[in-house]
Design a protein around this motif. Structure first.
Motif, PDB file in Angstrom:
ATOM      1  N   UNK A   1      13.195   6.134  19.867  1.00 64.82           N
ATOM      2  CA  UNK A   1      11.942   6.754  19.459  1.00 64.82           C
ATOM      3  C   UNK A   1      12.252   8.100  18.798  1.00 64.82           C
ATOM      4  N   UNK A   2      11.550   8.484  17.728  1.00 66.08           N
ATOM      5  CA  UNK A   2      11.906   9.725  17.034  1.00 66.08           C
ATOM      6  C   UNK A   2      11.686  10.972  17.885  1.00 66.08           C
ATOM      7  N   UNK A   3      12.540  11.967  17.645  1.00 68.36           N
ATOM      8  CA  UNK A   3      12.357  13.285  18.239  1.00 68.36           C
ATOM      9  C   UNK A   3      11.365  14.072  17.393  1.00 68.36           C
ATOM     10  N   UNK A   4      11.598  14.063  16.097  1.00 67.82           N
ATOM     11  CA  UNK A   4      10.677  14.649  15.117  1.00 67.82           C
ATOM     12  C   UNK A   4      10.548  13.643  13.980  1.00 67.82           C
ATOM     13  N   UNK A   5       9.341  13.499  13.438  1.00 69.37           N
ATOM     14  CA  UNK A   5       9.114  12.556  12.345  1.00 69.37           C
ATOM     15  C   UNK A   5       8.101  13.126  11.377  1.00 69.37           C
ATOM     16  N   UNK A   6       8.168  12.650  10.137  1.00 68.40           N
ATOM     17  CA  UNK A   6       7.239  13.096   9.101  1.00 68.40           C
ATOM     18  C   UNK A   6       6.824  11.910   8.251  1.00 68.40           C
ATOM     19  N   UNK A   7       5.586  11.938   7.791  1.00 72.98           N
ATOM     20  CA  UNK A   7       5.072  10.952   6.840  1.00 72.98           C
ATOM     21  C   UNK A   7       4.375  11.705   5.718  1.00 72.98           C
ATOM     22  N   UNK A   8       4.654  11.310   4.486  1.00 76.84           N
ATOM     23  CA  UNK A   8       4.052  11.962   3.326  1.00 76.84           C
ATOM     24  C   UNK A   8       3.422  10.920   2.422  1.00 76.84           C
ATOM     25  N   UNK A   9       2.268  11.243   1.874  1.00 71.91           N
ATOM     26  CA  UNK A   9       1.603  10.400   0.881  1.00 71.91           C
ATOM     27  C   UNK A   9       1.152  11.313  -0.254  1.00 71.91           C
ATOM     28  N   UNK A  10       1.534  10.981  -1.479  1.00 70.09           N
ATOM     29  CA  UNK A  10       1.161  11.827  -2.609  1.00 70.09           C
ATOM     30  C   UNK A  10       1.185  11.069  -3.912  1.00 70.09           C
ATOM     31  N   UNK A  11       0.697  11.738  -4.949  1.00 69.19           N
ATOM     32  CA  UNK A  11       0.650  11.135  -6.281  1.00 69.19           C
ATOM     33  C   UNK A  11       1.528  11.888  -7.272  1.00 69.19           C
ATOM     34  N   UNK A  12       2.466  12.687  -6.764  1.00 68.63           N
ATOM     35  CA  UNK A  12       3.316  13.506  -7.621  1.00 68.63           C
ATOM     36  C   UNK A  12       2.781  14.904  -7.821  1.00 68.63           C
ATOM     37  N   UNK A  13       1.528  15.113  -7.431  1.00 76.68           N
ATOM     38  CA  UNK A  13       0.902  16.444  -7.538  1.00 76.68           C
ATOM     39  C   UNK A  13       0.394  16.850  -6.160  1.00 76.68           C
ATOM     40  N   UNK A  14      -0.743  16.352  -5.749  1.00 73.85           N
ATOM     41  CA  UNK A  14      -1.255  16.640  -4.413  1.00 73.85           C
ATOM     42  C   UNK A  14      -0.572  15.729  -3.386  1.00 73.85           C
ATOM     43  N   UNK A  15      -0.576  16.164  -2.129  1.00 75.74           N
ATOM     44  CA  UNK A  15       0.070  15.372  -1.083  1.00 75.74           C
ATOM     45  C   UNK A  15      -0.520  15.725   0.275  1.00 75.74           C
TER      46      UNK A  15
ATOM     47  N   UNK B   1      -0.770   5.465  -8.588  1.00 76.79           N
ATOM     48  CA  UNK B   1       0.399   6.340  -8.578  1.00 76.79           C
ATOM     49  C   UNK B   1       0.733   6.882  -7.189  1.00 76.79           C
ATOM     50  N   UNK B   2      -0.071   6.552  -6.200  1.00 79.13           N
ATOM     51  CA  UNK B   2       0.131   7.086  -4.851  1.00 79.13           C
ATOM     52  C   UNK B   2       1.284   6.348  -4.164  1.00 79.13           C
ATOM     53  N   UNK B   3       2.184   7.122  -3.582  1.00 81.34           N
ATOM     54  CA  UNK B   3       3.323   6.581  -2.858  1.00 81.34           C
ATOM     55  C   UNK B   3       3.473   7.298  -1.521  1.00 81.34           C
ATOM     56  N   UNK B   4       4.146   6.644  -0.600  1.00 77.31           N
ATOM     57  CA  UNK B   4       4.374   7.237   0.708  1.00 77.31           C
ATOM     58  C   UNK B   4       5.848   7.264   1.061  1.00 77.31           C
ATOM     59  N   UNK B   5       6.201   8.132   1.998  1.00 77.81           N
ATOM     60  CA  UNK B   5       7.579   8.216   2.466  1.00 77.81           C
ATOM     61  C   UNK B   5       7.630   8.637   3.919  1.00 77.81           C
ATOM     62  N   UNK B   6       8.613   8.124   4.646  1.00 76.25           N
ATOM     63  CA  UNK B   6       8.817   8.460   6.046  1.00 76.25           C
ATOM     64  C   UNK B   6      10.186   9.111   6.227  1.00 76.25           C
TER      65      UNK B   6
ATOM     66  N   UNK C   1       0.829  -1.199   0.000  1.00 77.93           N
ATOM     67  CA  UNK C   1       0.000   0.000   0.000  1.00 77.93           C
ATOM     68  C   UNK C   1       0.866   1.254   0.000  1.00 77.93           C
ATOM     69  N   UNK C   2       0.700   2.094  -1.007  1.00 77.72           N
ATOM     70  CA  UNK C   2       1.433   3.360  -1.119  1.00 77.72           C
ATOM     71  C   UNK C   2       2.929   3.156  -0.931  1.00 77.72           C
ATOM     72  N   UNK C   3       3.462   2.120  -1.568  1.00 78.72           N
ATOM     73  CA  UNK C   3       4.893   1.880  -1.492  1.00 78.72           C
ATOM     74  C   UNK C   3       5.360   1.274  -0.188  1.00 78.72           C
ATOM     75  N   UNK C   4       4.425   0.801   0.650  1.00 77.66           N
ATOM     76  CA  UNK C   4       4.801   0.104   1.874  1.00 77.66           C
ATOM     77  C   UNK C   4       4.948   0.988   3.097  1.00 77.66           C
ATOM     78  N   UNK C   5       4.438   2.214   3.042  1.00 71.54           N
ATOM     79  CA  UNK C   5       4.613   3.140   4.164  1.00 71.54           C
ATOM     80  C   UNK C   5       4.001   2.608   5.456  1.00 71.54           C
ATOM     81  N   UNK C   6       2.877   1.911   5.349  1.00 70.74           N
ATOM     82  CA  UNK C   6       2.188   1.434   6.550  1.00 70.74           C
ATOM     83  C   UNK C   6       2.995   0.330   7.242  1.00 70.74           C
ATOM     84  N   UNK C   7       3.473  -0.627   6.475  1.00 66.70           N
ATOM     85  CA  UNK C   7       4.266  -1.705   7.044  1.00 66.70           C
ATOM     86  C   UNK C   7       5.567  -1.168   7.634  1.00 66.70           C
ATOM     87  N   UNK C   8       6.197  -0.236   6.949  1.00 67.82           N
ATOM     88  CA  UNK C   8       7.449   0.336   7.455  1.00 67.82           C
ATOM     89  C   UNK C   8       7.212   1.097   8.755  1.00 67.82           C
TER      90      UNK C   8
END
Length: 270
Positions: free
Chosen positions: A193-207, A178-183, A92-99
């Protein structure tokens, strides 16, 4: 667990809801957070405030299902290990959920900790929560009448939103091919445990970008294009009371926010 606490294991949802209407009853899924706090003499102990623990393990809320037309459903008592190892979550979305589930905790905790418990704890730096926010997840809560709520609304006041009901499942709407995710994260060590973290999901245009560790609750940015990121982040951070602790000052956290947001968005574009 204190000897004066009664543990019950309902077999049907209606029985569990009836039990949870008692003022001194609490639900238990994996127990990784709750069980230690039912001991007397430990920091944050709940002993003396809880009479009944409602064990949810017999309710069948641990399923994970993926349907191309309906989207994905994660049962509230599905473990983080199950999410990390599920084929649908890995794709799903390049595996962001499992990661994100894999990063959430060490193996012994992942084997017991659950999706619903992660939501109720509402740790703002939780990468699993951030991934779910970026995926536009809905939380289905039953307090006698099942209803879906945006995860962002639940995290803004989880206990008030959940009330005396139960989280049944998390629903992720269907995504385009075309939707992909990144952490992205920053921590003292790779295993910390992270101090600051970000997760992004987009299709190359909206995100959609979710940020944790820079505010008391996660921030969610909705972008019409990647070029909007810096302005959206500046607006979101304006007036926010950024936390600080021994791991990182407020200034450090705010400085890392745009770096990690850009990094997560770039990974989502790969």
């Amino acid at each position: 667990m204190a000897a004066d606490i009664h543990v019950t294991k309902p077999q049907v949802l209606s029985e569990a809801l009836d039990l949870l209407r008692q003022p001194r009853a609490v639900p238990m899924a994996g127990g990784t957070w709750l069980v230690p706090r039912l001991q007397r003499g430990v920091p944050g102990s709940l002993a003396g405030t809880v009479d009944t623990v409602v064990d949810l393990s017999a309710l069948g809320l641990n399923t994970i299902q993926l349907d191309e037309e309906e989207g994905m459903e994660l049962g509230a008592t599905a473990t983080l290990a199950a999410v990390a190892g599920h084929d649908g979550c890995r794709h799903l979305a390049g595996g962001i959920l499992a990661e994100a589930a894999h990063r959430a905790a060490p193996p012994n905790v992942r084997n017991a900790a659950t999706v619903g418990g992660t939501i109720v704890r509402a740790e703002p730096e939780s990468e699993l929560l951030l991934a779910l926010l970026a995926l536009a997840a809905l939380v289905v809560i039953d307090d006698g009448q099942p209803r879906p709520l945006p995860l962002f609304d639940v995290l803004a006041g989880p206990r008030a939103a959940i009330g005396r009901g139960l989280i049944l499942k998390v629903h992720i709407p269907p995504l385009g091919p075309s939707v992909r995710g990144g952490l992205a994260r920053v921590a003292r060590t790779p295993a910390d445990y992270p101090i600051v973290a970000a997760a992004a999901v987009g299709d190359g245009h909206t995100a959609r970008i979710a940020l944790g560790g820079v505010a008391p609750a996660p921030l969610l940015l909705r972008l019409g294009s990647p070029a909007e990121l810096d302005q959206a982040l500046a607006t979101a951070l304006a007036g926010v009371d950024t936390p600080a602790d021994f791991r990182g000052s407020a200034g450090y956290r705010r400085a890392m926010a745009p770096i990690l947001a850009h990094r997560a968005l770039a990974r989502a574009a790969v």
